[in-house]
Design a protein around this motif. Structure first.
Motif, short mmCIF file in Angstrom:
data_model
loop_
_atom_site.label_atom_id
_atom_site.label_comp_id
_atom_site.label_asym_id
_atom_site.label_seq_id
_atom_site.Cartn_x
_atom_site.Cartn_y
_atom_site.Cartn_z
N PHE A 225 33.03 45.09 39.13
CA PHE A 225 34.23 44.48 39.25
C PHE A 225 34.09 42.87 39.32
O PHE A 225 34.82 42.03 38.71
CB PHE A 225 34.90 44.94 40.49
N THR A 226 32.80 42.59 40.03
CA THR A 226 32.54 41.17 39.91
C THR A 226 32.46 40.51 38.63
O THR A 226 32.69 39.59 38.30
CB THR A 226 31.18 41.02 40.67
N LEU A 227 31.54 41.25 37.77
CA LEU A 227 31.35 40.83 36.34
C LEU A 227 32.66 40.75 35.55
O LEU A 227 32.76 39.93 34.74
CB LEU A 227 30.27 41.76 35.77
N MET A 228 33.47 41.73 35.89
CA MET A 228 34.76 41.83 35.03
C MET A 228 35.49 40.61 35.31
O MET A 228 36.24 39.91 34.76
CB MET A 228 35.56 43.11 35.45
N PHE A 229 35.37 40.19 36.85
CA PHE A 229 36.15 39.14 37.32
C PHE A 229 35.77 37.93 36.91
O PHE A 229 36.61 36.95 36.18
CB PHE A 229 36.26 39.19 38.83
N ILE A 230 34.32 37.54 36.84
CA ILE A 230 33.75 36.52 36.33
C ILE A 230 34.17 36.23 34.75
O ILE A 230 34.25 35.13 34.17
CB ILE A 230 32.31 36.51 36.40
N SER A 231 33.97 37.29 34.10
CA SER A 231 34.52 37.55 32.49
C SER A 231 35.78 36.99 32.33
O SER A 231 36.00 35.92 31.53
CB SER A 231 33.96 38.63 32.11
N ASP A 232 36.82 37.53 33.01
CA ASP A 232 38.09 37.24 32.92
C ASP A 232 38.40 35.74 33.23
O ASP A 232 39.01 35.18 32.63
CB ASP A 232 39.11 38.11 33.93
N GLY A 233 37.75 35.24 34.52
CA GLY A 233 37.82 33.90 35.15
C GLY A 233 37.41 32.99 33.83
O GLY A 233 38.10 31.75 33.88
N PHE A 234 36.16 33.25 33.24
CA PHE A 234 35.62 32.41 32.01
C PHE A 234 36.72 32.18 31.24
O PHE A 234 36.64 31.34 30.56
CB PHE A 234 34.19 33.02 31.65
N LEU A 235 37.34 33.52 30.58
CA LEU A 235 38.42 33.34 29.65
C LEU A 235 39.60 32.49 29.72
O LEU A 235 39.96 31.76 28.61
CB LEU A 235 38.80 34.83 29.26
N VAL A 236 40.17 32.46 31.02
CA VAL A 236 41.30 31.50 31.25
C VAL A 236 40.97 30.47 31.95
O VAL A 236 41.72 29.43 32.12
CB VAL A 236 42.32 32.48 32.06
N GLY A 237 39.51 30.00 32.23
CA GLY A 237 39.11 28.63 32.79
C GLY A 237 38.57 29.03 34.02
O GLY A 237 39.13 29.65 34.91
#
Length: 387
Positions: A105-117
């Protein structure tokens, strides 16, 4: 119908759902939330693909690629839910799955956060909200480890974007990012789209958890005030309530009750029957006094009643009514033998005394006389003999 639904919902909120879940069930909840986030991404990207006017503001090839990634991720999370459910009774699963799920979940969140900024409003808001829920749901030390890892990765990404080593918010086009995205309606709506569902989910979870905590606190407070066997007030809470009555400076009465030959009941028929006798007397006393009166188990086989704004005459009537009711109460033993209960009563009022301890002592002296004169009697403070 509506009132019934609201009552049912309130009972659910006050139940022990979520708070008493084990780590496997909490991990399943996290996976369901992760699945919901993937669906949000899919819907957002499908909307973009079907709205050509938005294409200049996004990295369209990345959008197409991400739809496949989000779809695979959604099925992956559902698969993990099934695996967690299958092995939920295994001891090793309770040790392994929570770490695995939170890490993913943490990796998913970091990945999604990177995509939108990585420092966009949506990412920062999600980081704060999800961190708070994680700390509430799981052991704090367990969550702090993953939070530290997530924060470290986020700091590295921030530094890399600052140094232009990696692109910032690659899912948006450079055209949008270079021309004040805060003034771009698509960017603003996209931030709101990701923030609002997370806000709603966090608010619902927080409300459920807070409702359960409040309910537990009220139960703990009730348990700390009551005797577990009879459900009457215990001695400490009775003394507190009696002090409040004393502070009103109104006349009140104290009735002390002692079940006759209680030790003999325990010795002859067992402590189980003795407990049944205590519960039966407690039930009778509760139903025979006024709503303003306070009934408590005072210790062992002794009960006590405080009657605010009560004269000796009224206290005498209540005590006699209780005595007769207990006298008519019978208990059935395991051998079908009937036991007739009786109790002795001592009554005193605050008319002749102002100190609480002395008033209770006067009632205790009257009770002692009632037992000395043959039991199953009501005696009052100041009496010379019973007649």
């Amino acid at each position: 119908m509506i009132s019934h639904y609201i009552k049912s919902l309130k009972n659910q909120f006050n139940s022990d759902i979520i708070m008493n879940w084990n780590n496997i069930h909490k991990s399943i909840l996290v996976l369901v939330l992760a699945f919901g986030i993937q669906l949000l991404w899919i819907f957002w990207k499908l909307w973009i693909i079907n709205t050509p006017s938005i294409w200049p503001w996004v990295n369209l090839p990345l959008i197409h690629t991400q739809i496949y990634i989000n779809s695979i991720s959604a099925f992956f999370f559902i698969g993990l839910v099934c695996i967690c459910y299958k092995f939920q009774k295994k001891h090793w699963a309770h040790l392994f799955f929570p770490h695995l799920v939170i890490s993913i979940f943490t990796l998913m969140f970091i990945s999604d956060g990177f995509l939108v900024g990585i420092y966009s409003p949506a990412t920062i808001f999600a980081f704060v909200s999800i961190s708070g829920i994680g700390i509430i749901l799981f052991n704090r030390k367990f969550i702090y480890i993953h939070l530290f890892n997530a924060f470290s990765i986020a700091i590295i990404l921030m530094y890399c974007t600052y140094k232009n080593l990696v692109p910032y918010a690659p899912i948006f086009s450079q055209t949008l990012l270079e021309h004040d995205p805060q003034k771009n309606l698509f960017w603003v709506l996209s931030m709101a789209y990701f923030i609002i569902p997370i806000l709603i989910a966090c608010l619902v979870l927080c409300e459920v958890l807070l409702s359960q905590w409040r309910h537990r606190e009220s139960l703990i407070q009730i348990l700390s005030q009551t005797d577990p066997l009879t459900n009457l007030y215990n001695r400490r809470s009775f003394n507190e309530k009696l002090s409040l009555i004393q502070n009103t400076r109104t006349q009140y009465a104290i009735i002390l009750i002692d079940i006759d030959h209680f030790k003999m009941i325990n010795d002859d028929f067992g402590h189980h029957i003795g407990d049944e006798a205590l519960k039966a007397v407690a039930q009778l006393l509760s139903t025979l006094v006024r709503s303003s009166d306070i009934v408590a188990r005072y210790g062992g086989e002794e009960f006590i009643i405080a009657m605010p704004e009560t004269s000796l005459t009224i206290a005498r009537e209540v005590a006699e009514r209780c005595r007769l009711a207990i006298q008519n109460q019978t208990l059935e033993t395991l051998t079908q033998k009937k036991i007739n209960l009786t109790a002795s009563f001592g009554v005193a009022t605050s008319e002749d005394e102002t100190q609480i301890n002395k008033i209770i002592h006067h009632a205790d002296q009257a009770l002692y006389r009632a037992k000395a004169y043959g039991r199953n009697q009501v005696h009052f403070h100041g009496e010379i003999n019973h007649g």
